[in-house]
Write an enzyme that holds these catalytic residues in place. Structure first.
Site, PDB file in Angstrom:
ATOM      1  N   HIS A   1     -11.808  16.889  25.863  1.00 57.72           N
ATOM      2  CA  HIS A   1     -10.841  17.895  26.324  1.00 57.72           C
ATOM      3  C   HIS A   1     -11.557  19.220  26.594  1.00 57.72           C
ATOM      4  CE1 HIS A   1      -7.705  15.092  25.533  1.00 57.72           C
ATOM      5  NE2 HIS A   1      -7.726  15.189  24.214  1.00 57.72           N
TER       6      HIS A   1
ATOM      7  N   ASP B   1      -7.113  12.975  34.004  1.00 59.27           N
ATOM      8  CA  ASP B   1      -7.146  11.928  32.979  1.00 59.27           C
ATOM      9  C   ASP B   1      -8.583  11.464  32.705  1.00 59.27           C
ATOM     10  OD1 ASP B   1      -6.007  10.237  31.109  1.00 59.27           O
ATOM     11  OD2 ASP B   1      -5.684   8.611  32.551  1.00 59.27           O
TER      12      ASP B   1
ATOM     13  N   LEU C   1      -4.529  31.893  45.461  1.00 62.33           N
ATOM     14  CA  LEU C   1      -4.127  30.559  45.006  1.00 62.33           C
ATOM     15  C   LEU C   1      -2.996  30.646  43.971  1.00 62.33           C
ATOM     16  CD1 LEU C   1      -4.894  27.441  44.949  1.00 62.33           C
ATOM     17  CD2 LEU C   1      -6.194  28.009  42.890  1.00 62.33           C
TER      18      LEU C   1
END
Ligand code: IPE
Ligand code: IPE
Ligand code: MG
Length: 248
Positions: free
Chosen positions: A36, A19, A130
């Site tokens: 963004h 955020d 991962l």
């Protein structure tokens, strides 16, 4: 490296609410989209550090079911950014043995994005490094409702007895059915809330909040969160004495 990172208390699954992109851009008098775009660098670095530190699962909240309420132009540019990021990053992720998975309401996504998502998942499906999970058009309530509906349908068809419905059955229908619950939740951007992320799965996660805005999130902040986690005693309702031998 701080001492606590050398211990074995590395979270198996880290979930992140990324955020603060809009505020990062506003501080620089840039359009929200610049925030963004800059956040993609933080994603790249976070994925690398997570793998280096021995995290097995990393779940990133990229777009919530409520984010559809944003101005159409911001939503459209975000979807374009996801497509671009997949186009640019999947080769590297694959080379680094990362397995990619997406969770969320896929039917709501544009087919161009959906095609990229499906291709990335198929290409990386056999990687055993991962496990990177990206939540797009995802909501914790949506996830639980979908699971409940599927169980209801099976009960209505007589395949299961409603008396047998329990936590395991519901958990097995959720988006993260085959993934252990997050051990650590990180939220950047200064807000102390869950914003409808993995409501079921976060039941016993350790929560770490920081004021740093997502585009500024780097190794330093990630390591601070890991250090915080390493110092927790996870009690799951037991007393501290009962859990003394099982720190982390
Ligand atoms: C998080 O940053 C990214 C998404 C929700 C898509 P925000 O866009 O929410 O940034 P702020 O909270 O407005 O600063
Ligand atoms: C949460 O951030 C969703 C994502 C990071 C994708 P928001 O910025 O949408 O959360 P609220 O609206 O401030 O709770
Ligand atoms: Mg926000």
């Amino acid at each position: 490296m701080p001492e606590s990172q050398s211990t074995t208390c590395v979270p198996r699954h880290v979930a992140i609410i990324m955020d603060g992109n809009g505020r990062w851009a506003r501080k620089r008098a840039l359009p929200r989209h610049a925030g963004h775009r800059s956040g993609v660098k933080s994603v790249r670095e976070t994925v690398e550090i997570a793998a280096q530190r021995g995290v097995s699962y990393l779940t990133l909240f990229a777009f919530s079911s409520e984010n559809w309420r944003r101005p159409a132009d911001e939503v459209r540019k975000l979807m374009g950014l996801f497509i671009d990021a997949l186009r640019r990053e999947v080769d590297d992720l694959h080379r680094n043995n990362v397995r990619l998975q997406f969770i969320g309401a896929r039917e709501q996504l544009d087919t161009r994005l959906l095609d990229k998502i499906t291709a990335a998942e198929e290409r990386t499906a056999d990687n055993d490094g991962l496990h990177l999970i990206v939540a797009v058009a995802y909501g914790g309530r949506w996830d639980i409702v979908e699971a409940a509906r599927r169980i209801g349908e099976r009960a209505a068809a007589g395949e299961i007895d409603p008396a047998d419905i329990g936590e395991d059955m519901l958990a097995a229908e959720l988006q993260l059915a085959d993934v252990p619950d997050p051990d650590l939740l990180i939220r950047t951007g200064g807000e102390h809330r869950i914003s409808n992320f993995l409501l079921w799965n976060l039941a016993y996660a350790e929560l770490w909040f920081c004021d740093v805005l997502w585009p500024d999130f780097r190794q330093r902040e990630f390591d601070q969160a890991l250090d915080f986690y390493a110092q927790r005693q996870r009690r799951y309702g037991h007393t501290g004495d009962q859990r003394e031998a099982v720190k982390c």
